[in-house]
Structures are given as C-alpha cells and as structure tokens.
Scaffold this active site. Structure first.
Site, PDB file in Angstrom:
ATOM      1  N   ARG A 171      -0.486  39.495  -1.622  1.00  0.00           N
ATOM      2  CA  ARG A 171       0.204  38.576  -0.718  1.00  0.00           C
ATOM      3  C   ARG A 171       1.057  37.513  -1.427  1.00  0.00           C
ATOM      4  NH1 ARG A 171      -3.313  37.748   4.734  1.00  0.00           N
ATOM      5  NH2 ARG A 171      -1.223  37.988   5.575  1.00  0.00           N
ATOM      6  N   CYS A 224      -6.516  36.701   5.105  1.00  0.00           N
ATOM      7  CA  CYS A 224      -7.382  37.850   4.802  1.00  0.00           C
ATOM      8  C   CYS A 224      -7.087  38.419   3.428  1.00  0.00           C
ATOM      9  CB  CYS A 224      -7.158  38.957   5.826  1.00  0.00           C
ATOM     10  SG  CYS A 224      -7.884  38.628   7.424  1.00  0.00           S
TER      11      CYS A 224
HETATM   12  N1  EPU Z   1       5.716  40.267   0.470  1.00  0.00           N
HETATM   13  C1  EPU Z   1       6.155  40.011  -0.805  1.00  0.00           C
HETATM   14  N2  EPU Z   1       6.716  38.787  -1.058  1.00  0.00           N
HETATM   15  C2  EPU Z   1       6.853  37.838  -0.088  1.00  0.00           C
HETATM   16  C3  EPU Z   1       6.390  38.104   1.216  1.00  0.00           C
HETATM   17  C4  EPU Z   1       5.818  39.345   1.474  1.00  0.00           C
HETATM   18  O1  EPU Z   1       6.068  40.848  -1.688  1.00  0.00           O
HETATM   19  O2  EPU Z   1       7.386  36.761  -0.383  1.00  0.00           O
HETATM   20  C5  EPU Z   1       5.124  41.580   0.772  1.00  0.00           C
HETATM   21  C6  EPU Z   1       3.641  41.482   1.122  1.00  0.00           C
HETATM   22  O3  EPU Z   1       2.823  41.459  -0.009  1.00  0.00           O
HETATM   23  C7  EPU Z   1       3.449  42.714   1.975  1.00  0.00           C
HETATM   24  C8  EPU Z   1       4.774  42.860   2.705  1.00  0.00           C
HETATM   25  O4  EPU Z   1       5.725  42.109   1.910  1.00  0.00           O
HETATM   26  O5  EPU Z   1       3.239  43.830   1.175  1.00  0.00           O
HETATM   27  C9  EPU Z   1       4.765  42.354   4.148  1.00  0.00           C
HETATM   28  O6  EPU Z   1       4.487  41.011   4.184  1.00  0.00           O
HETATM   29  P1  EPU Z   1       4.944  40.054   5.373  1.00  0.00           P
HETATM   30  O7  EPU Z   1       5.545  38.864   4.740  1.00  0.00           O
HETATM   31  O8  EPU Z   1       5.723  40.803   6.402  1.00  0.00           O
HETATM   32  O9  EPU Z   1       3.544  39.672   5.990  1.00  0.00           O
HETATM   33  P2  EPU Z   1       3.037  38.236   6.395  1.00  0.00           P
HETATM   34  O10 EPU Z   1       4.128  37.467   7.016  1.00  0.00           O
HETATM   35  O11 EPU Z   1       2.266  37.614   5.275  1.00  0.00           O
HETATM   36  C10 EPU Z   1       2.419  38.873   8.840  1.00  0.00           C
HETATM   37  C11 EPU Z   1       1.182  38.820   9.656  1.00  0.00           C
HETATM   38  C12 EPU Z   1       0.250  39.918   9.199  1.00  0.00           C
HETATM   39  C13 EPU Z   1       0.936  41.266   9.331  1.00  0.00           C
HETATM   40  C14 EPU Z   1       2.258  41.252   8.549  1.00  0.00           C
HETATM   41  C15 EPU Z   1       3.061  42.521   8.734  1.00  0.00           C
HETATM   42  C16 EPU Z   1       1.002  36.464  10.118  1.00  0.00           C
HETATM   43  C17 EPU Z   1       0.301  35.190   9.880  1.00  0.00           C
HETATM   44  N3  EPU Z   1       0.554  37.520   9.465  1.00  0.00           N
HETATM   45  O12 EPU Z   1       1.992  38.648   7.506  1.00  0.00           O
HETATM   46  O13 EPU Z   1      -0.846  39.875  10.089  1.00  0.00           O
HETATM   47  O14 EPU Z   1       0.114  42.276   8.817  1.00  0.00           O
HETATM   48  O15 EPU Z   1       3.065  40.141   8.987  1.00  0.00           O
HETATM   49  O16 EPU Z   1       3.307  42.745  10.074  1.00  0.00           O
HETATM   50  O17 EPU Z   1       1.933  36.530  10.907  1.00  0.00           O
HETATM   51  C18 EPU Z   1      -3.048  40.189  10.780  1.00  0.00           C
HETATM   52  O18 EPU Z   1      -2.725  39.671  11.850  1.00  0.00           O
HETATM   53  O19 EPU Z   1      -4.152  40.786  10.605  1.00  0.00           O
HETATM   54  C19 EPU Z   1      -2.111  40.141   9.680  1.00  0.00           C
HETATM   55  C20 EPU Z   1      -2.469  40.372   8.426  1.00  0.00           C
END
Ligand code: EPU
Length: 417
Positions: free
Chosen positions: A121, A116
C-alpha cells in the site's frame, strides 16, 4: 476484543437495507474541511472508520454533530494541527486529510495511515501528485510534512488508476491556481460522489467517473450537503450471501448498475436472482457453475468483493480460478476456509477453488475487513458453529452487521472477550 459466534445453515429471507458506501464516506468526511462553514453529509454508514474520522475532525477543532446517519460538520474554527499516529493509523482513509488540509491550509503534518494488511500500500502517486501541484514534502520517521506557498494547477499522470490518489489530488487541486487535469484517473462511482460534494461547495470539477478529471481551482469553498451513495461492496457481500443460503433474500437500496460486474458473473454461474430498479432478490440454488474471476479496477470485478465471492466458488460444481490483481495479500482468509472444509490452493495472487465442498463450523480468525466478511458468509453457510475472532476488522466496514443479518433469520452474535 470481540468475537463473532455464528450458527450456520439457517435459510435467510426478508430484506437487508444497504447503507452508505464506506469508501465514499471516508473521503467525504475529510473533504468537508475544504468548505468554510457547515456541511451536511447524509446516509453515512455507522462503521468504526466513521468514528475514527470524526475523532480527527474534532482534533482539528471542527464541530461534528451526529444524528443517526446524518453528520453535520462545522469547519469555521478549524485549527490545523498534527494528526498523530494513534488516529491516522486507525484507518487508511486518514490520508485524505493530506489533500484536504494541503488544499485549504497549504500545510499538513500527519503520520502514515493505517488500514487492512492486504498489501504494501504505497502512497507514492499521492506524493508525486502533491509535489506536481507545488507542495514541498518531507518525512520525519513515519510523519509526513506537506507545505506549499501556493498550489498551481498542472497535468498529472497516474501510472495506475488509483482510487485514493485520484481523490486526494482532486481535494488538493480544488484550491490550486489554474487548471489541473488528472490523467488515467480511477473511475469508481465513489469518485463521482466526492466530486459532486466538492462542486456543491463551489468547486469546478468535470470528468469525474472517467479517466480524465479536470479541476479548475477556486479561491473559496463553502459548506454544502451531500448524500453518500449506496455501498456496492456491502450490497455485493449480501447478494453473494443470498446465493449461498438465501430464500428470496432481498438486498435493497442499491444501484444495480454499480454491481454489474458481480451480477454478470452470477448469471454465468446460473444463480437464481432478479433485479429491480433498486434491489436484487436472490435465492440459493444447487449446481452453480464454476467460473473464473479476475479482479480489476472499476468497472471490472471489484477487488473488495473478491474474498466474499471466493466462498461462493467453494459451492460451485467444478474448479474456478480466482485471480486478484490489485492487492498482493488478499488471500488471508483462505486458510480459514480450508479449515472449514474448502478445497482452495493459492499460488501467489491466484487461487484454484474446487467445489462443491460442505463447509463445517470452526474457530477462525478475521485477518482483514473483506476476508472477515468472507468468513461470516462461510459461517452462515456452514454446518454447526463458527467462531470468528478479530471481528474488529469487519466492524470497520459493515454497519450493524449483526442486526441486519439477525433480521433476515441468521443466528449470529458478537461477544466481548
Ligand atoms: N498504489 C500505488 N501507489 C499509490 C497508490 C496506490 O502503488 O500511490 C497501488 C496499490 O498498492 C494497489 C493499487 O495501486 O496495488 C490500487 O490502490 P488504490 O489507490 O486504488 O487503493 P486505495 O485507494 O488505497 C481504495 C479502497 C480499497 C479498495 C481500493 C481499490 C478506500 C479507503 N479503500 O483503496 O478498499 O480495495 O480502493 O478499489 O477507499 C476495502 O474497502 O476493503 C478496501 C481495501
């Protein structure tokens, strides 16, 4: 292209069964390739993200059998190959093949993941962690190439409790020599689910669900069985729907503990609900109190329930503040809600929501998964007909949404355009 047509204001009663968690399933499927042999994953939600991951597993020559919500994945004849952009960009979680293939094969070629449009990201923490484990990483345009002669356990400090980085590094470290400790790890329940699966395969992981996860590398993992935990975000979305237009709407197959941040807020708003060991029953009530919501990492208020919750805030008597702290672009649904009659003003990542406002059906556009879900809730509450376009976003994360809602009395259908 599909659009969703909703006729609102029908009271919803009966039971909505919750499926397996998207954000756990999307990591468990790639994790299966770490085990040599056959793994079985139960309670997998029937969402389009699942189908995208199956396509990648099949590209890697894994044999995948789907029987309802149960998947069998045979990785015996895995062939490591480039994961092209038309597959990797179908979802965010394609990046879990980085950790899994790096762990098992010490070589990965994959294009940048999709997902999304809710923020920039970056995946810098994933990359820094892989490098700390000994991987050499280069990029060629949008393609990442990760390779290592061997991975060696180390201490990794995450500057933010990232769900994705925690899981990806856990996957890669299972095959690293020695011990890896992930400090400031994310604590989400989904991470515990992945660690349970890896441990059932023979991995040695402790501390999942806390800020410090320790992985002692092993030489060999075998196939294993796991059940995907219930989806707290799907559950939260329908619980909020119950507060909007439920009449004893029961949300079943849930783990109430995983939803405490939401139920605490619903109590503060004086919503009308009861909690049992595996369900919540909720009815709409007038005169909900306004409240302030700030999204946080687990166990704080989940960012993924923030957008649906903003719809409920439009029905509270007074002004609420909704502050998003994880994703810089999670207000994409607000223009549609305002078009439907809401009074929401956005300033950066904060919204002021003044209610109660009557919602009226309109033609609106889903800009992302949870923003799309918020529009479904608004449409079911609104007077008249709401037509939501770009519903593909919603189908990425909500299994059988039309059937589940029709079964409790909603007037909702999806049509091809
Ligand atoms: N971030 C960084 N660098 C990184 C990784 C993350 O700066 O290397 C930042 C992101 O930009 C963000 C924050 O850290 O501001 C959180 O990111 P996180 O890595 O926790 O998120 P994600 O793993 O990409 C998962 C879920 C998301 C959910 C988030 C937070 C999956 C596939 N996605 O994303 O789910 O919002 O954790 O709980 O597991 C959704 O389901 O609608 C969704 C977006």
């Amino acid at each position: 292209m599909k659009k969703m047509i909703i006729t609102g204001e029908n009271k919803l009663s009966g039971t909505i069964p919750i499926g397996g968690a998207k954000n756990s399933a999307v990591a468990l499927l790639p994790a299966a390739i770490l085990g040599r042999g056959i793994s079985t994953i139960k309670n997998v939600p029937e969402i389009s993200d699942r189908d995208a991951l199956i396509s990648i597993l099949e590209l890697l020559n894994c044999q995948v059998t789907v029987h309802k919500d149960e998947l069998t994945i045979d990785t015996t004849n895995l062939k490591n190959t480039l994961i092209p952009s038309n597959l990797s960009n179908r979802l965010r979680a394609s990046y879990y093949f980085m950790g899994a293939l790096l762990g098992r094969e010490k070589y990965v070629e994959i294009y940048i993941p999709g997902g999304c449009n809710i923020g920039s990201r970056p995946i810098d923490m994933h990359i820094a962690g892989f490098k700390a484990l000994g991987a050499d990483i280069t990029t060629d345009g949008d393609k990442y190439i990760l390779k290592a002669d061997k991975l060696v356990g180390t201490d990794i400090y995450l500057r933010f409790q990232s769900v994705g980085a925690t899981i990806n590094l856990m996957l890669a470290a299972t095959y690293a020599e020695g011990t890896t400790t992930i400090h400031n790890a994310a604590e989400e329940a989904e991470i515990v689910n992945i660690a349970e699966f890896l441990n059932a395969m023979g991995a040695k992981i402790t501390g999942a669900g806390t800020r410090e996860i320790t992985i002692t590398g092993v030489n060999e993992l075998h196939g294993a069985e796991i059940s995907v935990l219930p989806d707290r975000i799907e559950a939260g979305t329908y619980i909020i729907l119950g507060a909007l237009i439920g009449d004893n709407l029961c949300i079943k197959n849930i783990i109430p503990k995983h939803l405490e941040a939401l139920t605490d807020k619903l109590k503060e708003m004086q919503a009308n609900f009861t909690i049992s060991s595996d369900s919540i029953t909720i009815s709409a009530t007038k005169n909900l109190k306004p409240c302030n919501i700030k999204t946080l990492v687990y166990p704080g208020f989940p960012t993924d329930i923030g957008q649906p919750m903003s719809v409920l805030l439009t029905q509270c008597a007074g002004t609420s503040i909704f502050e998003e702290t994880i994703w810089e672009n999670r207000m994409g649904h607000v223009p549609s809600l305002n078009k439907m009659g809401a009074h929401i003003t956005v300033n950066g990542m904060t919204a002021l929501i003044t209610g109660p406002t009557k919602l009226i059906g309109q033609n609106v556009v889903a800009t992302d998964l949870r923003g799309g879900a918020a529009l479904v809730l608004a449409g079911l509450t609104a007077e008249g007909t709401t037509v939501i376009s770009d519903v593909e976003h919603i189908l990425r994360g909500y299994e059988n949404i039309v059937t589940k809602l029709t079964n409790v009395g909603a007037k909702i259908e999806i049509v091809e355009i």
